[in-house]
Every structure is written in structure tokens, then in C-alpha cells.
Scaffold this motif. Sequence first.
Motif, PDB file in Angstrom:
ATOM      1  N   ALA A   1       0.258   0.850  14.389  1.00 43.08           N
ATOM      2  CA  ALA A   1      -0.202  -0.452  14.879  1.00 43.08           C
ATOM      3  C   ALA A   1       0.839  -1.535  14.627  1.00 43.08           C
ATOM      4  N   GLU A   2       1.510  -1.484  13.495  1.00 45.44           N
ATOM      5  CA  GLU A   2       2.573  -2.451  13.213  1.00 45.44           C
ATOM      6  C   GLU A   2       3.705  -2.316  14.222  1.00 45.44           C
ATOM      7  N   ARG A   3       4.063  -1.091  14.547  1.00 52.11           N
ATOM      8  CA  ARG A   3       5.176  -0.861  15.472  1.00 52.11           C
ATOM      9  C   ARG A   3       4.830  -1.272  16.901  1.00 52.11           C
ATOM     10  N   THR A   4       3.546  -1.251  17.222  1.00 50.21           N
ATOM     11  CA  THR A   4       3.136  -1.625  18.580  1.00 50.21           C
ATOM     12  C   THR A   4       2.625  -3.067  18.652  1.00 50.21           C
ATOM     13  N   GLY A   5       2.840  -3.827  17.575  1.00 48.98           N
ATOM     14  CA  GLY A   5       2.509  -5.253  17.599  1.00 48.98           C
ATOM     15  C   GLY A   5       1.033  -5.577  17.541  1.00 48.98           C
ATOM     16  N   ASP A   6       0.280  -4.820  16.746  1.00 49.15           N
ATOM     17  CA  ASP A   6      -1.160  -5.081  16.609  1.00 49.15           C
ATOM     18  C   ASP A   6      -1.481  -5.269  15.125  1.00 49.15           C
ATOM     19  N   PRO A   7      -1.140  -6.438  14.571  1.00 48.37           N
ATOM     20  CA  PRO A   7      -1.305  -6.646  13.126  1.00 48.37           C
ATOM     21  C   PRO A   7      -2.754  -6.564  12.658  1.00 48.37           C
ATOM     22  N   GLU A   8      -3.695  -6.944  13.505  1.00 47.70           N
ATOM     23  CA  GLU A   8      -5.101  -6.892  13.092  1.00 47.70           C
ATOM     24  C   GLU A   8      -5.546  -5.443  12.884  1.00 47.70           C
ATOM     25  N   ARG A   9      -5.185  -4.585  13.832  1.00 48.89           N
ATOM     26  CA  ARG A   9      -5.547  -3.170  13.688  1.00 48.89           C
ATOM     27  C   ARG A   9      -4.783  -2.543  12.525  1.00 48.89           C
ATOM     28  N   ALA A  10      -3.542  -2.956  12.325  1.00 52.38           N
ATOM     29  CA  ALA A  10      -2.757  -2.431  11.215  1.00 52.38           C
ATOM     30  C   ALA A  10      -3.405  -2.785   9.882  1.00 52.38           C
ATOM     31  N   ALA A  11      -3.860  -4.025   9.750  1.00 48.01           N
ATOM     32  CA  ALA A  11      -4.495  -4.458   8.499  1.00 48.01           C
ATOM     33  C   ALA A  11      -5.779  -3.676   8.249  1.00 48.01           C
ATOM     34  N   ALA A  12      -6.565  -3.453   9.296  1.00 46.28           N
ATOM     35  CA  ALA A  12      -7.818  -2.721   9.143  1.00 46.28           C
ATOM     36  C   ALA A  12      -7.563  -1.269   8.726  1.00 46.28           C
ATOM     37  N   ALA A  13      -6.564  -0.648   9.337  1.00 41.93           N
ATOM     38  CA  ALA A  13      -6.248   0.737   8.998  1.00 41.93           C
ATOM     39  C   ALA A  13      -5.697   0.838   7.584  1.00 41.93           C
ATOM     40  N   ARG A  14      -4.868  -0.134   7.208  1.00 35.91           N
ATOM     41  CA  ARG A  14      -4.302  -0.104   5.863  1.00 35.91           C
ATOM     42  C   ARG A  14      -5.385  -0.290   4.802  1.00 35.91           C
TER      43      ARG A  14
END
Length: 472
Positions: A445-458
Motif C-alpha cells: 500500500a505504501e508503494r502504491t500511494g495508499d497511506p490509509e490502507r498501509a496504516a490499517a494493515a500495519r
Amino acid sequence: MTADRHGHAMTDTGAEALGHYEQALDDLLFFRPRIEETSGALLAAAPCSPIGHALAAYLGVLGTEEQGAAAARKTFTAFRAGLDTARLTPRERMHLAAAGAWLDGDWRTAGRVLGEIAVAHPRDLLALFAGHHHDFLTGDGLRLRDRVGGALDAWDEDDPHYGPLLGMYTFGLEENGHYEHAEQTGLAALERHPHDVWGIHGVAHTYEMRGRFLDGARFLDARTDAWSEGTLLTVHNWWHYALYTLETGDTTRVLDIYDAAVHHEDSGDVAMELIDAAALLWRLYLADDDQGARWAAVADAWERRDDGPHYAFNDAHAVMAYVGAGRPARAEHLIADRERWLAATPAGPAPANRAMTADVGLPVCRALVAYGRRDFAAVTDLLLPIRHRLHDFGGSHAQRDAVQRTLVEAALRAGRHDLAGTLLSERSRLRPISPYNWSAKARLAERTGDPERAAAARERARVQAAGRVGTV
């Protein structure tokens, strides 16, 4: 002519040798290191025992070590040279045929004949044990389940060896995705024999495949005395414990386990133990955790072995060690040796390892070398076509996951985001409780520019690693 306790006739096997044979079966089922000694005592008491020689041959091939198989083949060939097979029972002739085929590298014939023995003699423990492990080493999941399952109805549940058979069946169920059934079967086996290390191993796999790493650790903690020392599976079960610990993110504890139990200065150069060492370090390597000194020790051990083309699954783990230790030339040397062997070995009637090497082993080895040189696009191109055929070169789902993770990491780092997303969707649906899967999703998600999804997954990965899986 004597007979074992299930009524199987034993040619040239007197009462003393028969006692050693029964002990050898028990040692096999419970993975006692003294099995070689017991087998030797059997042949010392009955040098012409067909079943004694079949047992020794199976021991020679089950370790997947070239030198062990060669020594067993020499002894077995000498025994058969002057043998009058007309004196033997049909069961004994089939055992000798299966053992001889396996020693000659014809694994398919060996597996087929062992299956025929199990149909005609479903209470033949030697055939069931050898066949079960043959199926594991060839990655034949369906037969791993059904070979034992098909024999169980012939057994009295009060038989002292019924429990270990359930332990074997546990692993077959698990490798076919019947995780709950496998867990319950394994626990039933352990009620009969708490020290059944293969049954413990099978249940441990069920927790690994469902992401229940905390339950797995608790399960092993409750049975430490049964599996943690003094068995042929000790290192492998510690490896499982280390995998559970790795999911929590506690790499310090993982390395403590590694140094104390998986590989250390007193470890022998045993192929199956070196597989565990390389596979564990490779998971850290994929996380950019450099373990140079540990890699060097494992690579040295593989170099001392200097195995020829015998079992492709071993080759892949040797290459992991060479890449991890920064010895790409040694890895390339192994690959070139296998390529020369393939070129000189006809594709017709040939050792089963030829197909294992050509179809899966070499692509995996080349991908590992490419990963070491950071050519992630090449890794992806090599592994993607074979990811659904990795079982063809043996091992379990848990063992082969080191290669599957290599593909995930390569796809992420090569910018193959669509592929990485597909792979991670597959993984997280099968194993929703897995900090690794969710942390990889966060990186995607970070690599594809989706910080919200990245934060949720992390956050999901963090909560799972902390053990609060019930809140997710």
C-alpha cells in the motif's frame, strides 16, 4: 520361518532377530536415534533376513543423503546377488523391489510397490512408514493422506501402534488442508502416546498453516519434554517453534533458538537439519536481516557435504546458504553441476530427481541467486510459472513457504504491484492471522500511494504480533 506379531512371515529371521525387528519398528515410529543400532543388531542376528535388508535400505534413502544412499545400495546389492527369491514370501519380494527401486532413484516405482504392499498387508508397519515418508519427500500430498488412511480400518484401535498411525495420518490431513480434522486426530494420537514426536510435528503444522502461532507455541511448551531433545525430529520441531516466534517479530528470541537448538558449533552436517537452518535464516534474509556469521557456518556445512545431484530440495537449501553467505560463485557452481548432470541423463527412464531438478529445483536455485544479486524481476519471472508446482520437489507447505515468500518479496521490490497484490490476497485469505502477510500488505500500500490502507494493515500486523488476535 518366524512371523511378526501381525502374522507376516519372516524368512531367515530367527526369534532373536524378530525381537530386534519389532524394536526397530517402534524406534522408527518414535524417531529414536538408536534406529541405526537396532537395524544393525537385526542384521547381525540374521544376516540373510530379507526384511532386515529392506529396512536398512529404507534407512539409507530416507535421510536424502547421497553418501548414505550409496552405502546402503552397496550392501543391498551384495545381499541380492546370491539371493534365491523363490524362497521368499510375496510380501518380502515386494519390499525388496520397492527398496531396490528407491536405491536406484526410481522413486515412482518404489512408491507404487509400497502402496501395493499396504493394500495386500495393511498392517505392515514398515511399508506404511516407508511409504508415508516417501510421499512426504516427493511432495505427494494426496498419497501422504490416503496411504495411511486406507490402512486404518484394518487396525484394532487398542493396538499400541494405532496411535503413531494416527500421528502419521495427522500430517497427511494437514498437508491437504484438513486442519481442524488434523488437529483433533493428532491430539487423539498424543492421548495414546504423549511422546509421539511425529504426531506432535503434525499438530504443529496445523497451527502454522492457520496462523495460530501463539497456540502453536503453547502447544509445544506444554510438551517440551516430549520433543525438545533426544529425537531425530528435535531440530525440526525447534524450527517450528522458531517460526512461531518469528511471527511475533521477536528476532532476538528467534536467534537464541537458532543458536541453541537449530544450528551451532556441535551440530552435525545432517542434510535435513541444514535445511531447517537455511530456511530459517532465509526468512530473515528476506527481511534484510543480515546474519553473515551464521550463514557462513551453514554454508561451510553444505560445502563439506559436497553433495552431487541426489535430491533437488536439498540443493535449493544449499543455494540459500551460499547466497546468504555471500558466495554466489559456489551457488553457480552447484547450478552448473546440476545442468551438466541433466544434459548427461536421458529424459526417458531416469531417476525421479531428474524431473525434480529440471522442473522445479533449478528454477528455484536460479531465482535464489537472482535474489542475491537484487535482480527481483528475474526472480519473479523464474518463480511465477512454478509456484503451483513447488510440491513436485518435495517438502511440506510450511517448508516451501520460504520460496513462496521469496516470490512475494521479489514482486514487491520489482514493482510488480498487481502480482504482489494477488499473491498477498491469496495468502491473507488462507491465513488471515499472519503478521507477515499484513506487514507485506502495508508495504504494498505504501508503494502504491495508499497511506490509509498501509496504516490499517500495519496496525493489524502489530496487533496480531502482540498476540491480541481475538480483537482483530
